[in-house]
Design an enzyme around this catalytic site. Structure first.
Site, PDB file in Angstrom:
ATOM      1  N   SER A  86      68.383   5.366  72.416  1.00 46.06           N
ATOM      2  CA  SER A  86      66.930   5.368  72.263  1.00 46.06           C
ATOM      3  C   SER A  86      66.486   4.171  71.420  1.00 46.06           C
ATOM      4  O   SER A  86      66.735   3.035  71.803  1.00 46.06           O
ATOM      5  CB  SER A  86      66.462   6.705  71.678  1.00 46.06           C
ATOM      6  OG  SER A  86      65.058   6.791  71.646  1.00 46.06           O
ATOM      7  N   HIS A 190      60.631   9.914  75.690  1.00 45.15           N
ATOM      8  CA  HIS A 190      61.367   9.642  76.933  1.00 45.15           C
ATOM      9  C   HIS A 190      60.920  10.540  78.077  1.00 45.15           C
ATOM     10  O   HIS A 190      61.724  10.986  78.896  1.00 45.15           O
ATOM     11  CB  HIS A 190      62.880   9.741  76.696  1.00 45.15           C
ATOM     12  CG  HIS A 190      63.364   8.766  75.664  1.00 45.15           C
ATOM     13  ND1 HIS A 190      63.359   7.404  75.881  1.00 45.15           N
ATOM     14  CD2 HIS A 190      63.807   8.947  74.400  1.00 45.15           C
ATOM     15  CE1 HIS A 190      63.800   6.794  74.791  1.00 45.15           C
ATOM     16  NE2 HIS A 190      64.068   7.708  73.880  1.00 45.15           N
TER      17      HIS A 190
END
Length: 305
Positions: A86, A190
């Site tokens: 991430s 996300h």
């Protein structure tokens, strides 16, 4: 072959940067970065409490700064590949030479602010599923309208969506899942809920002049090694609203013959996954400067391979 990896949001803990600032030049470097992004990184890394550093707009640049400080302390690591989970992808992009440290931090600061704004639009969240077969878990999540936002491998999946959808998941767990644990995060990262942040980040990225990676950069999108700096930036932008496929990154590490994995500060999460998913691969997490000697020894043994 040595892999250098950087953790994502949630790895930070109060005061975790304190011992790193005792290294020569570290405090000065952090002060310069703080000026460049308009955020007192030293304060948040040494004095702020857990709630303050949970703030997405703070946590993201703080994690990238910590990763870059600890990686610099390693010296010439010469990894065979780099990757980040991430927001850790921004650390990896700097380690691969795609962006310089300051540019990476400026971009990630904009990312954190944009994601915090996007999270404020709708009440959303994330939850970790403990146990379960991905072939059963993923369709179940999709049936509930949830996104498998982090597919981490080693049996770990994180779902994201509205708070109502998370509550429905807690009441209706997939077969084989022992527990559903809501995470203390600001929103459904996300997923499509982050689309407004993608637009903001894309505009900011237009001002960049990325270089091609000097070492293979393994992307969260699909686990592929990306050779173009422009493509790395494009993926960093799009990844805000798309799932993290860390499982595919790990498969690439295997295919490339990884023999050792070092996780930069605040290490622990990704080395924990690697111990289960990469048996036989030596792992080390940089938690404090006390871990540097062991890390350097591991680099000396595996980097040439």
């Amino acid at each position: 072959m040595l892999v250098l990896v950087a953790p994502g949001q949630g790895a930070q803990t109060p005061g975790f940067l304190t011992p790193w600032l005792e290294l020569d030049g570290a405090a000065e470097k952090l002060a310069a970065w703080s000026d460049a992004i308009g955020l007192d990184l030293a304060h948040y890394g040494t004095q702020a409490d857990a709630d303050a550093i949970r703030d997405t707009a703070v946590a993201q640049p703080l994690l990238v700064a910590a990763g870059l400080l600890s990686a610099a302390a390693l010296g010439e690591a010469a990894p065979g590949a780099v990757a980040g989970h991430s927001v850790g992808e921004f650390t990896a992009a700097a380690l691969a030479g795609v962006l310089d440290d300051t540019a990476a931090l400026q971009l990630v600061r904009k990312r954190g602010l944009a994601m915090a704004d996007a999270a404020a639009i709708t009440e959303t969240g994330m939850a970790a599923l403990l146990g379960g077969d991905p072939e059963i878990v993923v369709p179940h999540l999709e049936k509930l309208g949830l996104t498998p936002a982090n597919v981490n491998g080693a049996g770990q999946i994180v779902a994201a969506g509205t708070l109502e959808q998370i509550a429905a998941l807690e009441a209706d767990k997939p077969e084989g899942t022992r527990r559903v644990v809501p995470l203390k995060v600001a929103g459904a990262f996300h997923t499509h809920h982050m689309a407004p942040a993608v637009e903001t980040l894309a505009k900011a990225a237009e001002q960049l002049s990325p270089a091609d990676p000097t070492v293979p950069y393994v992307s969260n999108k699909d686990g592929l090694a990306v050779a173009s700096g422009a493509e790395v930036i494009s993926r960093l932008v799009g990844q805000v609203a798309n799932p993290v496929r860390w499982d595919l990154c790990v498969e690439t590490f295997k295919e490339r013959g990884a023999t050792a994995l070092i996780e930069v500060c605040p290490g622990g999460t990704l080395t924990g996954l690697a111990k289960r998913a990469l048996p036989g691969v030596a792992t080390l997490a940089l938690k404090t400067p006390d871990d540097l000697d062991a890390a350097r020894a591991l680099i000396a043994e595996h980097a040439a391979a």
